[in-house]
Scaffold this motif. Sequence first.
Motif, PDB file in Angstrom:
ATOM      1  N   PHE A  11       8.427 -12.587  -5.081  1.00  0.00           N
ATOM      2  CA  PHE A  11       9.261 -11.590  -5.748  1.00  0.00           C
ATOM      3  C   PHE A  11      10.556 -12.229  -6.243  1.00  0.00           C
ATOM      4  CE2 PHE A  11      12.095  -8.019  -6.284  1.00  0.00           C
ATOM      5  CZ  PHE A  11      11.275  -7.021  -6.776  1.00  0.00           C
ATOM      6  N   ASP A 151      10.108  -1.973  -4.554  1.00  0.00           N
ATOM      7  CA  ASP A 151       8.842  -2.508  -5.052  1.00  0.00           C
ATOM      8  C   ASP A 151       7.680  -2.105  -4.152  1.00  0.00           C
ATOM      9  OD1 ASP A 151       7.390  -4.424  -6.906  1.00  0.00           O
ATOM     10  OD2 ASP A 151       6.968  -5.370  -4.971  1.00  0.00           O
ATOM     11  N   THR A 152       7.927  -2.018  -2.863  1.00  0.00           N
ATOM     12  CA  THR A 152       6.874  -1.697  -1.899  1.00  0.00           C
ATOM     13  C   THR A 152       6.566  -0.213  -1.851  1.00  0.00           C
ATOM     14  OG1 THR A 152       7.523  -3.593  -0.523  1.00  0.00           O
ATOM     15  CG2 THR A 152       6.202  -1.888   0.536  1.00  0.00           C
TER      16      THR A 152
END
Length: 299
Positions: A11, A151-152
Amino acid sequence: MSARIIDGKAFAAGVRARVAEHVARLKEQGIVPGLAVVLVGEDPASQVYVRNKGLQTVEAGMNSFEHKLPAETSEADLLALIAQLNADPAVHGILVQLPLPAHLNADLVINAISPVKDVDGFHISNVGLLGTGQKAMVPCTPLGCLMLLRDTLGSLSGLNAVVVGRSNIVGKPMAQLLLGDSCTVTIAHSRTKDLPEVCRRADIVVAAVGRPQMVKGDWIKPGATVIDVGINRIPAPEKGEGKMRLVGDVDFASAVEVAGAITPVPGGVGPMTIACLLANTLTACCRANHLPEPEGLTA
């Protein structure tokens, strides 16, 4: 079932790539972001950090200005350098590497940096702006954690978050960022009563307490997301006498069997810190030139 491993290294590489793309567009307008890093003394770990910051700054297409000063540098001389960097239009971000030698007042030095160039987000003005929900320079490690969480999980709104740790560098700003994303936030620490039970209620656990493998798997709510900020060296006799290994503040082996997603150590939060330093420098440059801020690289 084991948790999804959150790959902070990959990331962070994506963040650095986005920064480099934006820098390339700025260069077409004759604008080059510049980061100045000041290192006082010869602390080995600090030297490694500064070298890595310089390399990644250049790789992103930015100007890197390194100032390495002897350990005996006076406070007056250090403050004079900071004043010079504050006035330099080629410098958009200023970072003074911590820790400083004992004879230097770190708070005085940090607060001498112009708040708009304070890419570490430690200046008291930025702390106040963040705490009141205004536009601020945000500390790099909490910003990196927030990016990984978004993002998760996508939206964080309404989730219960527990931040284990109350430092000015990670714990407190992390809690402010989570509040900004509409989480219900608890700041816990080593003296919290029944800390395991407090953690078990959390959809998000951010461990930043500085104690190796303190947070156990049975502290984690099944399916929760765990962000491990800790970087601790512990003996690794299996590697040979005197050898060490890196572990986080979370007991990864037990937590990975319970959590829904978890950052490893190394390779989780760590790489995000320098990536967010570059993002903050880019943001500071855009603000200085009254240009739109890069999307997805700020809080």
